[in-house]
Design a protein around this motif. Sequence first.
Motif, short mmCIF file in Angstrom:
data_model
loop_
_atom_site.label_atom_id
_atom_site.label_comp_id
_atom_site.label_asym_id
_atom_site.label_seq_id
_atom_site.Cartn_x
_atom_site.Cartn_y
_atom_site.Cartn_z
N ASN A 101 0.84 -1.20 0.00
CA ASN A 101 0.00 0.00 0.00
C ASN A 101 0.87 1.25 0.00
N VAL A 106 -5.54 3.64 -3.57
CA VAL A 106 -5.84 2.33 -3.02
C VAL A 106 -6.95 2.46 -1.99
N GLN A 113 -9.38 0.20 0.82
CA GLN A 113 -9.50 -1.09 1.49
C GLN A 113 -10.76 -1.06 2.34
#
Length: 149
Positions: free
Chosen positions: A16, A27, A29
């Motif tokens: 990451n 990114v 999550q």
Amino acid sequence: METDLLQWNEKLTRMNEELLKLPNIKVKQSSTPLITKINVQTFYGQGMSNIPNISVNVNWVQNGVIVAGGHAQGNGLNQLNYPYGICIDSQETMYVADFGNHRIVEWKKGATSGQVVAGGNRQGSRDDQLKNPICVVVDDETNSLIISD
């Protein structure tokens, strides 16, 4: 088991951090305690391209193998020039959007070279030409390719 999860979490954190260093990567999550999927988005100018979510249940191969190209950059049938997008059909045939060669190359499972199935006649706008294809999708129902160039 807990050690494996800690190591896995550390690797994901490092990955990451590396992705966030790139200016055109975002990114996301999930907010659950264990990550259930990873979504990587790449940005091209004003638009955005999504890479599909990857489930944590995917079985990853420890040592990958080259399945297309692998013979330096070029325009031979065993070479690619800035491959941008891939699609795999129900027969496990892979189609590669070969950006730099202005073509779509089909790679049958286990093949050592590909076959040009679209473009490949230099950059242009004729029916037999492409201009920097970036994505290819297979429609198995109509046995056709959908190409973004």
